[in-house]
Design a protein around this motif. Structure first.
Motif, short mmCIF file in Angstrom:
data_model
loop_
_atom_site.label_atom_id
_atom_site.label_comp_id
_atom_site.label_asym_id
_atom_site.label_seq_id
_atom_site.Cartn_x
_atom_site.Cartn_y
_atom_site.Cartn_z
N THR A 148 1.18 -0.94 0.07
CA THR A 148 0.00 0.01 -0.01
C THR A 148 0.70 1.31 0.02
O THR A 148 0.39 2.20 -0.24
N ALA A 149 2.29 1.02 0.21
CA ALA A 149 3.25 2.11 0.23
C ALA A 149 3.36 2.92 -1.16
O ALA A 149 3.19 2.21 -2.15
N ASP A 150 3.73 4.01 -1.26
CA ASP A 150 4.09 4.51 -2.55
C ASP A 150 5.43 4.30 -2.96
O ASP A 150 5.43 4.19 -4.31
N GLU A 151 6.38 3.83 -2.15
CA GLU A 151 7.65 3.63 -2.80
C GLU A 151 7.55 2.01 -3.05
O GLU A 151 7.02 1.10 -2.30
N HIS A 152 8.45 1.85 -3.80
CA HIS A 152 8.77 0.34 -4.20
C HIS A 152 9.34 -0.38 -2.98
O HIS A 152 10.31 0.05 -2.55
N PRO A 153 8.63 -1.39 -2.60
CA PRO A 153 9.35 -2.43 -1.26
C PRO A 153 10.78 -2.91 -1.88
O PRO A 153 10.83 -3.55 -2.95
N VAL A 154 11.53 -3.16 -0.91
CA VAL A 154 12.72 -3.97 -1.19
C VAL A 154 12.68 -5.36 -0.33
O VAL A 154 12.68 -5.33 0.71
N PRO A 155 12.54 -6.34 -1.20
CA PRO A 155 12.42 -7.49 -0.48
C PRO A 155 13.58 -7.90 0.48
O PRO A 155 14.98 -7.65 0.22
N PRO A 156 13.17 -8.76 1.37
CA PRO A 156 14.15 -9.14 2.44
C PRO A 156 15.14 -10.29 1.49
O PRO A 156 14.71 -10.93 1.10
N VAL A 157 16.40 -10.14 2.34
CA VAL A 157 17.31 -11.34 1.89
C VAL A 157 16.92 -12.62 2.63
O VAL A 157 16.75 -12.52 3.95
N LEU A 158 16.57 -13.57 2.06
CA LEU A 158 16.11 -14.73 2.57
C LEU A 158 17.22 -15.82 2.94
O LEU A 158 18.14 -16.14 2.33
N HIS A 159 17.51 -16.01 4.25
CA HIS A 159 18.59 -16.87 4.67
C HIS A 159 17.91 -18.32 5.10
O HIS A 159 16.94 -18.21 5.92
N PRO A 160 18.56 -19.34 4.86
CA PRO A 160 18.20 -20.66 5.09
C PRO A 160 18.15 -21.03 6.55
O PRO A 160 19.15 -20.75 7.29
N GLU A 161 17.11 -21.59 7.10
CA GLU A 161 17.04 -22.09 8.49
C GLU A 161 16.59 -23.48 8.42
O GLU A 161 15.42 -23.83 7.62
N PRO A 162 17.32 -24.41 8.73
CA PRO A 162 16.76 -25.99 8.56
C PRO A 162 15.28 -26.14 9.24
O PRO A 162 14.92 -25.56 10.09
N LEU A 163 14.68 -27.09 8.61
CA LEU A 163 13.33 -27.40 9.08
C LEU A 163 13.41 -28.01 10.33
O LEU A 163 14.18 -29.13 10.36
#
Length: 454
Positions: A148-163
């Motif tokens: 809903t924000a006016d600015e383009h969101p920056v996706p987070p960097v996804l770090h693996p975490e074991p299941l």
């Protein structure tokens, strides 16, 4: 932070969502690449990258949609829940600003959805709009941002975490233990009327006489530690790659039954009715399954399901066709009698996937036959609120496309270490209570195993 809106809030002031979809599997994906250690190639690798909570998914084998983060949530209850959610979604889609370089099914504006089985339920039906969506289809991978924000969101960097494997799980009967449920099966079976096996099922289309009622029962599983939903979904996807594995608003499962799929006006559906319990190996037991599923109870149950779908789907679509003969659908724990259907949404129609799902819900597979009188008896006789179990679950996009399965082989999270499982069976005049209890046990098995119980 999630904001939950009622449908009237959305209609009064539709939010303007900014949506952008782009491929992230290019040789040079550019800035905003969300994966710390490269593009994941398996479902398990993808699940390891997700937060342990607050995500949604709809995955079949290696294709599907996974949403994380939350932009907004829309809720509705009551008999008009489908229509209210559909109107709210149409208002959101009309107001949205969309940049979609992907142009594949599920790219652009989309939402996950789960709808309560009954209009009498005290459980909310939900449209969930994630902040980010990872999509994979046809070998391509993309990322969608919805904000809903006016600015383009920056996706987070996804770090693996074991299941985290589920350990120390215990189960106990829910509101209906097997003994009470068997007595209910016996009571309901005596209420039903057999049919002349030589008569056409269509002859009973307008006959209000009860022929079939579907009954459900529940079971509660608790664990010492928090349930890692990612691990449950990974186990389900590995064991049932031909099913649709889902997690929407804490409803987790893997369903073999596609209620409807809509792609550019083309509608598909799969009817399941009749179940053979696998003892050891489903492929080796196909001859026994074929013999059982062609017997009177199961073949008649399947015929009712087909007649119900043809009638309901025909009310909103054209050129409805259903397989002339059912085929066998083998899964790890059961073998089903299955038929596939196709139809076409009229060219001048503005119906979306949720509208089509509303027209065919509840099917004979989850309510009974004839539909209206069977569903009324389910609400009266079943001493539990099914919530979203056996209701439509899936996703839809801003173009009206989508997929909705029937929420079967599933459970609803009630706390971080507690989940309520559901299973049901179609009761016919010649149903045997012990056999029906065994069938529900077989249908509990996928979730029990994924939770480490079997």
């Amino acid at each position: 932070m999630t904001t939950t809106y009622g449908t009237s809030d959305i209609l009064a002031a539709p939010p303007r969502l900014n949506v952008a979809s782009r491929f992230v599997d290019d040789v040079d994906p550019g800035p905003g690449f969300p994966f710390e250690s490269g593009l994941p190639t398996t479902v398990e690798q993808t699940l390891e990258l997700l937060p342990t909570t607050a995500f949604s998914c709809w995955v079949r084998d290696t294709s599907g949609l996974i949403g994380f983060g939350r932009t907004m949530r829309i809720s509705a209850r009551g008999p008009e829940r489908f229509a209210e959610l559909s109107r709210a979604w149409s208002a959101i889609a009309e107001a949205a600003s969309v940049e979609d370089e992907v142009a594949l099914l599920g790219s652009g504006l989309m939402c996950f959805a789960t709808v309560a089985y009954s209009g009498e339920s005290s459980v909310d039906s939900i449209l969930h709009i994630p902040e980010f969506v990872l999509g994979r289809r046809g070998g391509r991978v993309w990322l969608t941002s919805i904000t809903t924000a006016d600015e383009h969101p920056v996706p987070p960097v996804l770090h693996p975490e074991p299941l985290r494997r589920i350990e120390s799980a215990t189960s106990e009967p829910g509101e209906l233990d097997p003994t009470r449920w068997a007595r209910l099966v016996e009571q309901v079976s005596a209420m039903l009327t057999s049919i002349d096996t030589s008569a056409e099922v269509d002859a009973f289309t307008d006959d209000p006489t009860l022929r079939k009622i579907v009954l459900a029962r529940d079971e509660v599983v608790t664990t010492e530690n928090d349930i890692d939903v990612r691990a449950v979904l990974g186990a389900l996807n590995r064991s049932y790659p031909s099913c649709w594995t889902f997690d929407v608003a804490g409803l987790i499962g893997s369903t073999p039954e596609l209620l409807i799929g809509v792609e550019n006006g083309r509608v598909t559906s799969r009817v399941l009715a009749g179940t053979y319990r696998v003892e050891k190996n489903p492929m080796e037991e196909m001859p026994q399954a074929r013999k059982l599923l062609s017997a009177h109870k199961d073949s008649t149950e399947h015929a009712f399901a087909i007649a119900s779908l043809q009638r309901s789907l025909g009310s909103v679509a054209e050129d409805v066709t259903v397989d002339e003969r059912p085929h066998l659908l083998p899964l790890a724990n059961v073998i089903h009698s299955a038929s596939d259907a196709q139809a076409q949404v009229p060219a001048d129609s503005d119906l979306n996937a949720l509208d089509i799902a509303a027209a065919v819900h509840p099917t004979a597979a989850v309510g009974g036959y004839p539909q209206a009188s069977a569903v009324a008896h389910v609400d009266e006789l079943e001493p539990l609120d099914r919530g979203r179990y056996s209701g439509p679950v899936g996703w839809m996009d801003g173009r009206g496309n989508g997929q909705f399965g029937i929420a079967l082989r599933c459970g609803q999270l009630e706390d971080r270490n507690r989940i309520r499982l559901y299973a049901g069976a179609g009761i016919m005049p010649d149903s045997d209570p012990a056999t029906e209890v065994a069938e529900t046990n077989a249908k509990f098995a996928p979730m029990r195993r994924a939770l480490g119980l079997e």
